[in-house]
Design a protein around this motif. Structure first.
Motif, PDB file in Angstrom:
ATOM      1  N   SER A  29       0.827  -1.086   0.617  1.00 46.47           N
ATOM      2  CA  SER A  29      -0.024   0.457   0.152  1.00 46.47           C
ATOM      3  C   SER A  29       0.658   1.138   0.129  1.00 46.47           C
ATOM      4  CB  SER A  29      -0.989  -0.125   0.951  1.00 46.47           C
ATOM      5  OG  SER A  29      -0.350  -0.127   2.688  1.00 46.47           O
ATOM      6  N   GLU A  30       2.049   1.489   0.953  1.00 45.54           N
ATOM      7  CA  GLU A  30       3.096   2.118   1.021  1.00 45.54           C
ATOM      8  C   GLU A  30       3.840   2.616  -0.073  1.00 45.54           C
ATOM      9  OE1 GLU A  30       5.453   5.710   2.206  1.00 45.54           O
ATOM     10  OE2 GLU A  30       2.926   4.011   3.216  1.00 45.54           O
ATOM     11  N   ILE A  31       3.944   1.526  -1.291  1.00 49.43           N
ATOM     12  CA  ILE A  31       4.176   1.764  -2.709  1.00 49.43           C
ATOM     13  C   ILE A  31       3.484   2.342  -3.515  1.00 49.43           C
ATOM     14  CG2 ILE A  31       5.693  -0.295  -4.647  1.00 49.43           C
ATOM     15  CD1 ILE A  31       6.761  -2.184  -2.084  1.00 49.43           C
ATOM     16  N   ASP A  32       2.603   1.947  -3.632  1.00 53.36           N
ATOM     17  CA  ASP A  32       1.588   2.132  -4.313  1.00 53.36           C
ATOM     18  C   ASP A  32       1.268   4.010  -4.217  1.00 53.36           C
ATOM     19  OD1 ASP A  32      -0.809   1.138  -6.027  1.00 53.36           O
ATOM     20  OD2 ASP A  32      -2.577   2.350  -4.282  1.00 53.36           O
ATOM     21  N   LYS A  33       0.990   4.637  -3.233  1.00 60.72           N
ATOM     22  CA  LYS A  33       0.760   5.587  -2.665  1.00 60.72           C
ATOM     23  C   LYS A  33       2.750   6.049  -3.734  1.00 60.72           C
ATOM     24  CE  LYS A  33       0.695   8.796   1.720  1.00 60.72           C
ATOM     25  NZ  LYS A  33       0.641   8.769   2.926  1.00 60.72           N
ATOM     26  N   LEU A  34       3.140   5.606  -2.940  1.00 64.84           N
ATOM     27  CA  LEU A  34       4.671   6.488  -3.505  1.00 64.84           C
ATOM     28  C   LEU A  34       4.890   6.013  -5.048  1.00 64.84           C
ATOM     29  CD1 LEU A  34       7.463   4.608  -1.353  1.00 64.84           C
ATOM     30  CD2 LEU A  34       6.322   7.213  -1.331  1.00 64.84           C
ATOM     31  N   TYR A  35       4.303   5.675  -5.736  1.00 65.64           N
ATOM     32  CA  TYR A  35       4.457   5.276  -7.294  1.00 65.64           C
ATOM     33  C   TYR A  35       3.370   6.125  -7.687  1.00 65.64           C
ATOM     34  CZ  TYR A  35       4.257   2.027 -11.456  1.00 65.64           C
ATOM     35  OH  TYR A  35       3.692   1.564 -12.542  1.00 65.64           O
ATOM     36  N   LYS A  36       2.097   6.679  -6.890  1.00 72.32           N
ATOM     37  CA  LYS A  36       1.447   6.901  -7.747  1.00 72.32           C
ATOM     38  C   LYS A  36       1.151   9.321  -7.098  1.00 72.32           C
ATOM     39  CE  LYS A  36      -3.129   4.701  -7.880  1.00 72.32           C
ATOM     40  NZ  LYS A  36      -2.578   3.266  -7.818  1.00 72.32           N
ATOM     41  N   LYS A  37       2.562   8.989  -6.476  1.00 74.79           N
ATOM     42  CA  LYS A  37       3.143  10.565  -5.965  1.00 74.79           C
ATOM     43  C   LYS A  37       4.093  10.675  -7.232  1.00 74.79           C
ATOM     44  CE  LYS A  37       3.654  13.304  -2.085  1.00 74.79           C
ATOM     45  NZ  LYS A  37       4.676  12.696  -0.071  1.00 74.79           N
ATOM     46  N   SER A  38       4.727   9.352  -7.396  1.00 73.36           N
ATOM     47  CA  SER A  38       5.918   9.910  -8.321  1.00 73.36           C
ATOM     48  C   SER A  38       5.333  10.418  -9.026  1.00 73.36           C
ATOM     49  CB  SER A  38       7.048   9.262  -7.918  1.00 73.36           C
ATOM     50  OG  SER A  38       6.382   8.041  -9.101  1.00 73.36           O
ATOM     51  N   ASN A  93       8.125   3.171 -12.019  1.00 72.42           N
ATOM     52  CA  ASN A  93       7.687   1.314 -12.149  1.00 72.42           C
ATOM     53  C   ASN A  93       8.876   0.974 -12.610  1.00 72.42           C
ATOM     54  OD1 ASN A  93       8.844   2.656 -15.163  1.00 72.42           O
ATOM     55  ND2 ASN A  93       6.846   3.214 -15.319  1.00 72.42           N
ATOM     56  N   GLY A  94      10.691   1.537 -13.227  1.00 74.00           N
ATOM     57  CA  GLY A  94      11.812   1.309 -13.191  1.00 74.00           C
ATOM     58  C   GLY A  94      12.438   0.582 -11.410  1.00 74.00           C
ATOM     59  N   MET A  95      12.291   1.463 -10.422  1.00 75.81           N
ATOM     60  CA  MET A  95      12.828   1.320  -9.146  1.00 75.81           C
ATOM     61  C   MET A  95      12.723  -0.068  -8.903  1.00 75.81           C
ATOM     62  SD  MET A  95      12.385   4.234  -6.121  1.00 75.81           S
ATOM     63  CE  MET A  95      13.465   5.825  -7.056  1.00 75.81           C
ATOM     64  N   ILE A  96      10.762   0.100  -9.169  1.00 72.79           N
ATOM     65  CA  ILE A  96       9.470  -0.051  -8.274  1.00 72.79           C
ATOM     66  C   ILE A  96      10.312  -2.748  -9.130  1.00 72.79           C
ATOM     67  CG2 ILE A  96       7.630  -1.627  -7.991  1.00 72.79           C
ATOM     68  CD1 ILE A  96       6.673   1.253  -7.966  1.00 72.79           C
ATOM     69  N   GLU A 101      12.291  -8.202  -6.404  1.00 78.92           N
ATOM     70  CA  GLU A 101      13.141 -10.028  -6.758  1.00 78.92           C
ATOM     71  C   GLU A 101      12.731 -10.040  -8.660  1.00 78.92           C
ATOM     72  OE1 GLU A 101       8.738 -10.852  -6.197  1.00 78.92           O
ATOM     73  OE2 GLU A 101      10.096  -9.982  -5.561  1.00 78.92           O
ATOM     74  N   LYS A 102      12.689  -8.741  -9.277  1.00 78.95           N
ATOM     75  CA  LYS A 102      11.841  -9.228 -10.915  1.00 78.95           C
ATOM     76  C   LYS A 102      13.233  -8.367 -11.281  1.00 78.95           C
ATOM     77  CE  LYS A 102       8.551 -11.770 -10.172  1.00 78.95           C
ATOM     78  NZ  LYS A 102       8.619 -12.944 -10.958  1.00 78.95           N
ATOM     79  N   GLN A 103      14.355  -7.591 -10.983  1.00 83.45           N
ATOM     80  CA  GLN A 103      15.093  -6.427 -11.431  1.00 83.45           C
ATOM     81  C   GLN A 103      15.522  -7.159 -12.562  1.00 83.45           C
ATOM     82  OE1 GLN A 103      15.872  -8.686  -8.669  1.00 83.45           O
ATOM     83  NE2 GLN A 103      17.849  -8.999  -8.536  1.00 83.45           N
ATOM     84  N   ARG A 104      15.086  -9.009 -12.896  1.00 85.37           N
ATOM     85  CA  ARG A 104      16.119  -9.208 -14.336  1.00 85.37           C
ATOM     86  C   ARG A 104      14.473  -8.378 -15.375  1.00 85.37           C
ATOM     87  NH1 ARG A 104      13.449 -13.265 -12.279  1.00 85.37           N
ATOM     88  NH2 ARG A 104      11.493 -14.003 -13.543  1.00 85.37           N
ATOM     89  N   TYR A 105      13.889  -7.975 -15.266  1.00 81.02           N
ATOM     90  CA  TYR A 105      13.037  -7.654 -16.096  1.00 81.02           C
ATOM     91  C   TYR A 105      13.812  -6.885 -16.412  1.00 81.02           C
ATOM     92  CZ  TYR A 105       9.668 -11.346 -15.837  1.00 81.02           C
ATOM     93  OH  TYR A 105       9.590 -12.959 -15.816  1.00 81.02           O
TER      94      TYR A 105
END
Length: 209
Positions: A29-38, A93-96, A101-105
């Motif tokens: 939920s915090e990641i979602d909040k930061l995602y939208k705010k960013s 999105n790139g930072m997330i 664990e999906k950093q290879r993408y």
């Protein structure tokens, strides 16, 4: 493009520790909040810098040495600047992906960007010249960022979209149309700059009052 992108790099650097901590706590939920705010903040910053530069391109041409003047100057700036605006609107999105664990993408999406850039330049430069290179960059970077947007949505169900982001996007598009119409008007350059920059400041004040 660099001028438009510089503030976003600072914003991303400042938000990275908060995203990493939220990921360590599995606080989606915090990641979602930061995602939208960013996404909202990045679009606001890049969008208004883009509008300001777009309105003042004719003034910059008066300052630049003559060897930098070419017929496609404005359209090249438009494509390159717009690519940074699109990048800002898609948030972190790139930072997330990087902290998960999906950093290879991120690596895979980088390969996609490379392929799209080469293909776009190969197809467009022979017909459009420097404008084609700029358009290829816009298309490649847009698809690159939307691909990462899709990956974050697929893996974690997160999207940067919000009502505020939509309203800001509409306002920036309308602002761009007004400024473009003004740039093509028969007013003298001084009056164009006065009206255009005043309008940009009023729009900025109205949206962030």
């Amino acid at each position: 493009g660099t001028v438009v992108a510089v503030p976003v790099k600072s914003l991303i650097a400042s938000i990275r520790p908060f995203v990493a901590k939220a990921w360590a706590r599995e606080d989606y939920s915090e990641i979602d909040k930061l995602y939208k705010k960013s996404a909202l903040n990045q679009l606001a910053v890049t969008g208004f810098i883009f509008l300001f530069l777009w309105m003042n391109l004719d003034l910059f041409l008066l300052i630049l040495p003559h060897e930098y003047h070419f017929t496609s100057f404005q359209i090249v700036f438009f494509y390159i600047g717009l690519s940074e605006v699109v990048k800002g609107a898609t948030g972190i999105n790139g930072m997330i992906l990087t902290v998960s664990e999906k950093q290879r993408y991120n690596f895979y999406s980088g390969l996609v960007l490379l392929a799209l850039t080469v293909l776009g330049n190969w197809l467009l430069i022979p017909y459009l010249g420097l404008s084609g290179a700029a358009l290829a960059s816009l298309l490649a970077l847009s698809l690159f960022n939307f691909f990462k947007l899709y990956l974050v949505k697929r893996f974690y169900g997160l999207l940067p979209g919000s009502r505020s982001l939509l309203l800001l996007s509409i306002s920036l598009i309308l602002g761009l149309l007004v400024l473009s119409f003004l740039k093509e008007s028969d007013y003298n350059l001084t009056l164009k700059l006065l009206l255009g920059n005043t309008f940009t400041l009023i729009l900025l004040a109205a949206l962030f009052r």
